[in-house]
Design a protein around this motif. Sequence first.
Motif, PDB file in Angstrom:
ATOM      1  N   ARG A  62      31.651 -36.483   5.584  1.00  0.00           N
ATOM      2  CA  ARG A  62      31.069 -35.498   6.495  1.00  0.00           C
ATOM      3  C   ARG A  62      31.922 -35.291   7.738  1.00  0.00           C
ATOM      4  O   ARG A  62      32.032 -34.164   8.247  1.00  0.00           O
ATOM      5  N   SER A  63      32.535 -36.350   8.253  1.00  0.00           N
ATOM      6  CA  SER A  63      33.397 -36.204   9.426  1.00  0.00           C
ATOM      7  C   SER A  63      34.535 -35.245   9.134  1.00  0.00           C
ATOM      8  O   SER A  63      34.827 -34.337   9.918  1.00  0.00           O
ATOM      9  N   GLU A  64      35.181 -35.410   7.998  1.00  0.00           N
ATOM     10  CA  GLU A  64      36.279 -34.512   7.631  1.00  0.00           C
ATOM     11  C   GLU A  64      35.785 -33.067   7.512  1.00  0.00           C
ATOM     12  O   GLU A  64      36.468 -32.127   7.931  1.00  0.00           O
ATOM     13  N   GLU A  65      34.603 -32.893   6.938  1.00  0.00           N
ATOM     14  CA  GLU A  65      34.067 -31.533   6.780  1.00  0.00           C
ATOM     15  C   GLU A  65      33.831 -30.865   8.132  1.00  0.00           C
ATOM     16  O   GLU A  65      34.205 -29.696   8.340  1.00  0.00           O
ATOM     17  N   LEU A  66      33.225 -31.587   9.054  1.00  0.00           N
ATOM     18  CA  LEU A  66      32.940 -31.020  10.368  1.00  0.00           C
ATOM     19  C   LEU A  66      34.229 -30.710  11.121  1.00  0.00           C
ATOM     20  O   LEU A  66      34.350 -29.654  11.768  1.00  0.00           O
ATOM     21  N   ILE A  67      35.180 -31.620  11.050  1.00  0.00           N
ATOM     22  CA  ILE A  67      36.462 -31.390  11.715  1.00  0.00           C
ATOM     23  C   ILE A  67      37.166 -30.184  11.101  1.00  0.00           C
ATOM     24  O   ILE A  67      37.740 -29.346  11.809  1.00  0.00           O
ATOM     25  N   GLY A  68      37.113 -30.073   9.784  1.00  0.00           N
ATOM     26  CA  GLY A  68      37.715 -28.929   9.108  1.00  0.00           C
ATOM     27  C   GLY A  68      37.137 -27.611   9.577  1.00  0.00           C
ATOM     28  O   GLY A  68      37.861 -26.604   9.704  1.00  0.00           O
ATOM     29  N   GLU A  69      35.822 -27.579   9.843  1.00  0.00           N
ATOM     30  CA  GLU A  69      35.189 -26.359  10.326  1.00  0.00           C
ATOM     31  C   GLU A  69      35.744 -25.948  11.687  1.00  0.00           C
ATOM     32  O   GLU A  69      35.836 -24.754  11.996  1.00  0.00           O
TER      33      GLU A  69
END
Length: 313
Positions: A62-69
């Motif tokens: 989830r951290s990677e997903e949020l950062i990607g956004e």
Amino acid sequence: MKYTMLKNSELDVSVIGLGTNAVGGHNLFQNLNEQNGKELVRKALNIGVTFIDTADIYGFGRSEELIGEVLKDFKRDDFVIATKGGQHWFEDGSVKKDNRPEYLREAVEISLQRLQLDYVDLYYLHLPDNETPLTESIGELARLKQEGKIRAIGISNVSLKQLKEANVHSDISVLQSPYHMLDRSAEKELLPYCVENNISFIPYGPLAFGLLGGTFTKESRLDTQDWRQSIPLFNGEHFNQTLETVKKLNQIATQKDTTLPNLALAWLLAQEGVDSVIPGGKRKERILENSYASEIILSEEELDIINDILSNN
């Protein structure tokens, strides 16, 4: 903000980076606000913090997903993203360390999808599984580097023996390991090896996981689910002794007209071999405060006084 080149790489990073285990890291912290996490990353990039550190295990992706956004709103040259792999999680919530080359290749590809990127600037082997030879694991990361999937290779949470094995072909650019004012064990072996072998040392937990933030008191208690419960500094008489040391360091910070967290970050940056620090946080205001540490210069006299405090407590 000051910038530096990580050793054995072409990565130019801010000396104050951002650790993001509290950005979507629901498996590490309770009651995280994802919007606040995204605002933290955005604020960091907007004030010149270019070095963003995450891991696939933070929030199970989830951290990677949020950062990607957040990253998709910035130019690719505006940031250096570091992530980590080597921990395999399953639907039942269990986690198994996995350094097998085939798993690492899969992990890199999935991280790229979450981050919405074509390549990762710095990819760490997060934890050794003590089964797969590190030469095989790092060898696969070296192949991924040749393919353009990652730009530099890092490793974390290893002993000196493991670091030497991983670096047998001089593939390692960065070591990430615990190091802060209240835990200087890295100075015995790991930090000297990095200096001698042209490896950048990136401390994690630079603020002693919050203890050097200056807000803990003897009455402070962590949530029962907080992962920091396992750290001795937070427990029993050790905790009380630590607070006494923190009190003395805070006095130095006041004399220096700065904050305790910034004193702690500046102290780390004054150590040979440490090229950048990656304090974390949950609020965007924190990263702005941390950024001022890049301008603090500690004199030899001040470093000696701090060393006396740390050595006598």
